[in-house]
Design an enzyme around this catalytic site. Structure first.
Site, PDB file in Angstrom:
ATOM      1  CG  HIS A 366      -0.263   0.174   2.670  1.00 22.81           C
ATOM      2  ND1 HIS A 366      -0.824   1.352   2.878  1.00 22.81           N
ATOM      3  CD2 HIS A 366      -0.188  -0.960   3.002  1.00 22.81           C
ATOM      4  CE1 HIS A 366      -0.293   1.584   4.553  1.00 22.81           C
ATOM      5  NE2 HIS A 366       0.596   0.399   4.655  1.00 22.81           N
ATOM      6  CG  ASP A 377       2.455   1.333   8.517  1.00 23.06           C
ATOM      7  OD1 ASP A 377       2.151   1.340   7.256  1.00 23.06           O
ATOM      8  OD2 ASP A 377       1.771   0.537   9.544  1.00 23.06           O
ATOM      9  CD  GLU A 414      -3.467  -2.167   5.048  1.00 24.68           C
ATOM     10  OE1 GLU A 414      -2.336  -2.515   5.274  1.00 24.68           O
ATOM     11  OE2 GLU A 414      -2.937  -0.186   5.404  1.00 24.68           O
ATOM     12  CG  ASP A 443       1.757  -2.951   5.131  1.00 25.68           C
ATOM     13  OD1 ASP A 443       2.388  -1.773   5.736  1.00 25.68           O
ATOM     14  OD2 ASP A 443       0.996  -3.317   5.746  1.00 25.68           O
ATOM     15  CG  HIS A 528       8.667   6.294  17.527  1.00 24.07           C
ATOM     16  ND1 HIS A 528       9.470   6.237  17.249  1.00 24.07           N
ATOM     17  CD2 HIS A 528       8.454   7.662  18.078  1.00 24.07           C
ATOM     18  CE1 HIS A 528      10.766   6.718  18.877  1.00 24.07           C
ATOM     19  NE2 HIS A 528       9.652   7.608  19.494  1.00 24.07           N
TER      20      HIS A 528
END
Ligand SMILES: *[C@@H]1O[C@H](CO)[C@@H](O)[C@H](O)[C@H]1NC(C)=O
Ligand SMILES: *[C@@H]1O[C@H](CO)[C@@H](O)[C@H](O)[C@H]1NC(C)=O
Ligand SMILES: *[C@@H]1O[C@H](CO)[C@@H](O)[C@H](O)[C@H]1NC(C)=O
Ligand SMILES: *[C@@H]1O[C@H](CO)[C@@H](O)[C@H](O)[C@H]1NC(C)=O
Ligand SMILES: *[C@@H]1O[C@H](CO)[C@@H](O)[C@H](O)[C@H]1NC(C)=O
Ligand SMILES: *[C@@H]1O[C@H](CO)[C@@H](O)[C@H](O)[C@H]1NC(C)=O
Ligand SMILES: *[C@@H]1O[C@H](CO)[C@@H](O)[C@H](O)[C@H]1NC(C)=O
Ligand SMILES: *[C@@H]1O[C@H](CO)[C@@H](O)[C@H](O)[C@H]1NC(C)=O
Ligand SMILES: *[C@@H]1O[C@H](CO)[C@@H](O)[C@H](O)[C@H]1NC(C)=O
Ligand SMILES: *[C@@H]1O[C@H](CO)[C@@H](O)[C@H](O)[C@H]1NC(C)=O
Ligand SMILES: *[C@@H]1O[C@H](CO)[C@@H](O)[C@H](O)[C@H]1NC(C)=O
Length: 722
Positions: A366, A377, A414, A443, A528
C-alpha cells in the site's frame, strides 16, 4: 496498517536466547510447525544469471531517493493522486505498463477533537493530543501534518467516569465483569497492543460504554526505554514521549474494505449500505504515554489494583497502579469531530505480460500512510516496489519475458481497512479466480532488523529456500544470509496469515499468499508506529541507516517473484499443506479437550478429509517430480499440456478451501483453514469455523462447521487429484 509483527513484539537474539515476549497468544496454540534449521549454506550465495541481474540491480542510493519522495508529502488515503501517478511513471519507465484504477469510497477525516479530565477536587487537566514538533525531523513540522485521530471513528461527545480495561479484549471485559466493575455508561481507557484497535472500541461499545481512549504503554517497548536510561527520539532510540498511534477503528475481523459496499466494488453510482455493523457508534481518541499518566493516576486506589486483576499484560510500565476504577467523580469529557465523506482513491496497477495469459502473479504494497512520513509503514515497501520494477526492467532488457503475467499493485486506503485492495479484488474476482497463482505482499518492508514471513503452507519451501539467496547483514555479522537472520529471529517459524494487510482479500478468495517484512526486537530502536516519527529522519538515523534492510527485502521479494513467475513448474509443495493441517488439527483437538467438548464435537471427519488430501497431494508431488526431471529437449506439445494441467492444480486447489457463505457472522472471511481471530483481528486462528465456535461454546455450530471444513478440504483435494 499493520500485521501481527507490530502487534506483538516477540523475538529471539542471534545467540538463540529467548527474549521478553509480549505476544499474548502463543503461535504454537494455532498449531504452527517449526522448520528445522537446515545445514549452513555457502557464503556468498550463488545466483544464476537471471537472479544476478535482479539482485545486482538493487541500489541503496536509489532506494533512499524513493524513500525520500514517498515520505515528504501528505498521502493519507484519498489525498494524493500525484503520488499514485508518480508511482505509475516510475513503473512505466522500467518496462511495466501502468495505469490508475479509481474507486469512490467512504472515508472520514479529522476536523477537531478535545479531551479533558475533571477530578472531584475541581482540578482539570487538558492534554494537548498533539505530537511535538522536532527541529531534527523536518516532516514533524509540516503545516499539513496529520492530527492524532482514528480512521472510521465516530463523531460524538462523551462525558463520564472511566474504567481501565487493559488490552480491551473480550477476556479483559469478562474479568472486569467478574470483579463487579461497572462498565455501562463509562468511558474505556485501553492500552494499545494485542488485538486490533477497532476491536477494543467494539468491545467497549458492546459493554455499553460511551467512549474509548487508547494509549501507548512503554511496557510494550522492550528494553529500549527512558526508564532504562536510553534517550528518547530524536536524541536516542527510545520512544518520544509525545508519540501517538493513529489507526483505523473499523471492526476489521468482520469485514474489511469500504464498509458501505460489502462484497462489490465502490463506484460513484454503487448502492450503499449502512455501516454501523463494522464501524463504531462511540467516539474514540488516541493518546501518548506522557499524556495518559494523569488519567491512569486518577484511578489509583479505586476499583481493583492492576496486580489483583491478574490478567496478562494488564500492568504496564507507567508509574501507576493500573487500577480498574472507576474513581467516583473523576470524569473524562471527550469530543471527536470527523468529516464523513465519499471520495476517490487511486490504486496504481502495473503489468508485464507473460507468455501465457492464464497464469498471473500479483505483488502488492500500500501507498497511503497515516502521516506525512510513513518511512516504514508503508513506504519502505513502496521504495522496494519501485526498485523491484527497475530490477525486472533490467531483466527485460536482456530479452527475458516471464512465463506468467506479473501484476504490481500500489494500493490506496489500506490504512482505513484494506480498502483499495479489497475493492479491486471485488471488481476483478472473476479474472483472479481464473488466473491468480499467488499474491505476494510487502507492507512494512522494514522497521527493524528481524525478518519475518507469513505464508500459506504451499509457499513455505520456496519462501524459505529463496531466503538463502539473499545477503542480509545482521547484528554485526557481514556473512549472513536472510535465512540466517530469519532463523535467528524466528526459530524457523513461518507465520500463519491472520490479517492486517492487503493479502487478506486474496487469501479469502483462495489465492496462495505470502506477507513479508522485518521489524524491531526488544533491544532495537523503538519503532514509532503510525506516529509522525515514522519519518525519513527516523529511518535514516535509527531504522535502517544505509538502506541495507530495504535492499535485502527487495532482493528477496524480486527473487521470489521471479521463481513464481518463471519456473516451468509452479514451485509449490502441497505436502506441506498436509503437514500443517495435521498440526492445526492437533491444536483444535486440544482446544476441544480443554473446553470439555469432545462428546459434542467429533473431529474425526476432519482427520479423514486430511488423509484424502494427503493422498492427492502426494500423488501430485510425485507426478511433478517426474515431470521436472524429464529432459526438456524431448518435451512435446503433449508434455507442455501435461505440465499446464499440473500447474493449474497448484494454482487452483486453494479455491476449494473457500466456503460460499463465509465464516459464522462474517461472510467476507471464506477460508476454512485460517482466518484472523474474531476478537484479535491480527492474530490467526486455524480451522476458524470450528475453533471459534468451540471457544464461544456454540457446540452445535462447531459440529456443523466440522462438516463445512471437511467439505472444503475435500474440494481442495479434488482439485489436486490427478
Ligand atoms: C531485555 O529484557 C529482557 C527481559 O526484560 C532481559 O531478559 C534481557 O536481558 C534484556 N536484554 C538486554 C540486552 O538488556
Ligand atoms: C503528494 O506527495 C508528493 C510526494 O511526497 C508531494 O510532493 C506532494 O506535495 C503531495 N501532494 C499533496 C497534495 O500533498
Ligand atoms: C491468576 O490467574 C491464574 C490463571 O487463571 C490463576 O491460576 C491464579 O491463581 C490467579 N492468581 C490470583 C492471585 O488470583
Ligand atoms: C511514582 O509515583 C509516586 C507517587 O505518585 C512518586 O512518589 C514516585 O517518586 C514515582 N516514582 C518514579 C520512579 O517516578
Ligand atoms: C461536544 O464537545 C465540544 C468540545 O467540548 C463542544 O464544543 C460541543 O458543543 C459539544 N457538542 C455537543 C453536541 O454537545
Ligand atoms: C469534507 O471532505 C470533503 C472531501 O472529501 C471536502 O470536499 C469537504 O470540504 C470537507 N468538509 C469539511 C467540513 O471539512
Ligand atoms: C498484455 O496482454 C493484454 C491481453 O492480451 C493486452 O490487451 C495488452 O495490450 C498486452 N500489453 C502489452 C504491453 O503488450
Ligand atoms: C534466463 O532467462 C533467459 C531468457 O531471457 C533464459 O533463456 C535462461 O534460460 C534463463 N536462465 C536461467 C538460469 O534460468
Ligand atoms: C562468517 O564469518 C565468521 C567470522 O566472522 C566465521 O567464523 C564463519 O565461518 C563465517 N561463515 C561463513 C558461512 O562464511
Ligand atoms: C549505501 O551503502 C554504502 C555502503 O554500505 C554506504 O556507504 C552509503 O552511505 C549508502 N548510501 C545511502 C544513500 O544510504
Ligand atoms: C485428541 O487427543 C487425544 C488425547 O491426546 C487423543 O487420544 C485423540 O486421539 C486425539 N484425537 C484426534 C482426532 O486427533
Amino acid at each position: 496498517m499493520t500485521t501481527l509483527k507490530h502487534a506483538a513484539v516477540c523475538t529471539v537474539a542471534v545467540a538463540v536466547v529467548v527474549q521478553a515476549c509480549v505476544r499474548e497468544h502463543d503461535p504454537l496454540l494455532s498449531g504452527q510447525s517449526i522448520v528445522r534449521r537446515q545445514d549452513a549454506v555457502g557464503f556468498p550465495p550463488v545466483l544464476d544469471e537471471n537472479e544476478s541481474v535482479l539482485a545486482n540491480s538493487f541500489d541503496n542510493t536509489s532506494l533512499d531517493t524513493w524513500s525520500y519522495y514517498y515520505t515528504h508529502g501528505l498521502h493519507v488515503a484519498g489525498t494524493n493522486r500525484t503520488m499514485a501517478e508518480w508511482t505509475a511513471d516510475r513503473w512505466n519507465e522500467n518496462g511495466f505498463t501502468a495505469h490508475l484504477t479509481e474507486y469512490y469510497v467512504f472515508l472520514n477525516y479529522p476536523v477537531s477533537h478535545s479531551l479533558s479530565l475533571s477530578l472531584p477536587s475541581g482540578t482539570i487537566y487538558t492534554p494537548s493530543l498533539t505530537e511535538e514538533v522536532l527541529a531534527e525531523d523536518e516532516t514533524s513540522s509540516y503545516p499539513n501534518r496529520v492530527p492524532t485521530f482514528h480512521g472510521y471513528s465516530f463523531t460524538g461527545n462523551a462525558s463520564a467516569e472511566f474504567v481501565y480495561v487493559g488490552r480491551g479484549q473480550q477476556v479483559d471485559f469478562a474479568r472486569l465483569q467478574a470483579l463487579g466493575v461497572p462498565l455501562q455508561g463509562k468511558i474505556a481507557l485501553s492500552r494499545y497492543g494485542g488485538p486490533f484497535r477497532g476491536l477494543k472500541v467494539k468491545n467497549a461499545q458492546e459493554h455499553g460504554m460511551v467512549g474509548a481512549v487508547l494509549f501507548i504503554d512503554p511496557g510494550d517497548d522492550g528494553n529500549i526505554t527512558e526508564a532504562n536510561g536510553y534517550a528518547a527520539y530524536p536524541d536516542g532510540p527510545a520512544r518520544n514521549p509525545s508519540s501517538s498511534q493513529r489507526g483505523s477503528v473499523q471492526f476489521a475481523s468482520i469485514y474489511p474494505g469500504d464498509p458501505t459496499t460489502p462484497g462489490y466494488p465502490s463506484k460513484r453510482d454503487s448502492p450503499r449500505t449502512g455501516r454501523s455493523g463494522v464501524t463504531p457508534r462511540i467516539p474514540s481518541l488516541p493518546i501518548s504515554w506522557a499524556e495518559v499518566v494523569p488519567l491512569l493516576a486518577a484511578l489509583d486506589g479505586w476499583g481493583t489494583p492492576g496486580e489483583q486483576v491478574n490478567r496478562t499484560r494488564w500492568v504496564g510500565a507507567l508509574n501507576v497502579s493500573y487500577s480498574t476504577g472507576p474513581a467516583p467523580g473523576a470524569t473524562i469529557s471527550m469530543s471527536n469531530v470527523m468529516n464523513d465523506t465519499y471520495t476517490s482513491i487511486w490504486n496504481t496497477i502495473g503489468i508485464i505480460n507473460g507468455t501465457r495469459q492464464d497464469e498471473v502473479i500479483v505483488i502488492g504494497n500500500h501507498r497511503d500512510a497515516w502521516i506525512v512520513g510513513g518511512a516504514a509503514d508503508p513506504n519502505s515497501g513502496s521504495a522496494v516496489m519501485v526498485e523491484l520494477s527497475k530490477a525486472f526492467g533490467a531483466l527485460l532488457r536482456t530479452g527475458w519475458q516471464p512465463r506468467r503475467t506479473i501484476v504490481l499493485c500500489s494500493w490506496d486506503a489500506e490504512e482505513y481497512g484494506l480498502v483499495g485492495s479489497t475493492e479491486w479484488v471485488e471488481e476483478y474476482i472473476p479474472w483472479l479466480t481464473e488466473a491468480a497463482v499467488a499474491y505476494l505482499n510487502i507492507d512494512i518492508a522494514t522497521s527493524g532488523p528481524n525478518p519475518n514471513i507469513f505464508a500459506t503452507p504451499d509457499l513455505h519451501d520456496i519462501a524459505i529456500s529463496t531466503m538463502k539467496k539473499v545477503i542480509y547483514p545482521y547484528r554485526g555479522s557481514t556473512n549472513s544470509t536472510l535465512y540466517d537472520a530469519w532463523y535467528s529471529a524466528r526459530m524457523g517459524r513461518v507465520g500463519v496469515l491472520g490479517s492486517g494487510s492487503d493479502y487478506t482479500s486474496f487469501l479469502h478468495r483462495g489465492i496462495s499468499s505470502i506477507d513479508m517484512g522485518s521489524d524491531a526486537g526488544p533491544d532495537d530502536p523503538v519503532y514509532h508506529y503510525h506516529s509522525n516519527y515514522d519519518s525519513y529522519h527516523w529511518m535514516t538515523t535509527f531504522g535502517d541507516p544505509g538502506f541495507v534492510q530495504h535492499k535485502a527485502m527487495g532482493q528477496y521479494l524480486s527473487l521470489l517473484a521471479y521463481h513464481l513467475a518463471d519456473d516451468e513448474i509452479v514451485p509449490y509443495n502441497v505436502n506441506t499443506f498436509t503437514q500443517e493441517m495435521r498440526h492445526y488439527l492437533d491444536a483444535l483437538n486440544q482446544t476441544i479437550i480443554s473446553n470439555g467438548a469432545s462428546a459434542e464435537v467429533d473431529i474425526a471427519p476432519l482427520g479423514e478429509a486430511i488423509d484424502i488430501f494427503d493422498q492427492a497431494a502426494t500423488a501430485l508431488m510425485t507426478a511433478l517430480a517426474s515431470a521436472s526431471t524429464s529432459p526438456s529437449t524431448t518435451s512435446s506439445a503433449a508434455d507442455a499440456e501435461y505440465i499446464d494441467t499440473l500447474n493449474h492444480k497448484l494454482r487452483d486447489f486453494q479455491r476449494g478451501f473457500t466456503s460460499q457463505g463465509g465464516l459464522p457472522g462474517r461472510e467476507f472471511y471464506r477460508h476454512v483453514v485460517f482466518a484472523p481471530g474474531l476478537d484479535t483481528g491480527y492474530e490467526p486462528v486455524t480451522f476458524p469455523g470450528v475453533t471459534e465456535q468451540v471457544q464461544s461454546g456454540d457446540l452445535a455450530l462447531a459440529a456443523e462447521w466440522v462438516g463445512k471444513t471437511r467439505a472444503g478440504i475435500l474440494r481442495a483435494a479434488e482439485v489436486l487429484r490427478l
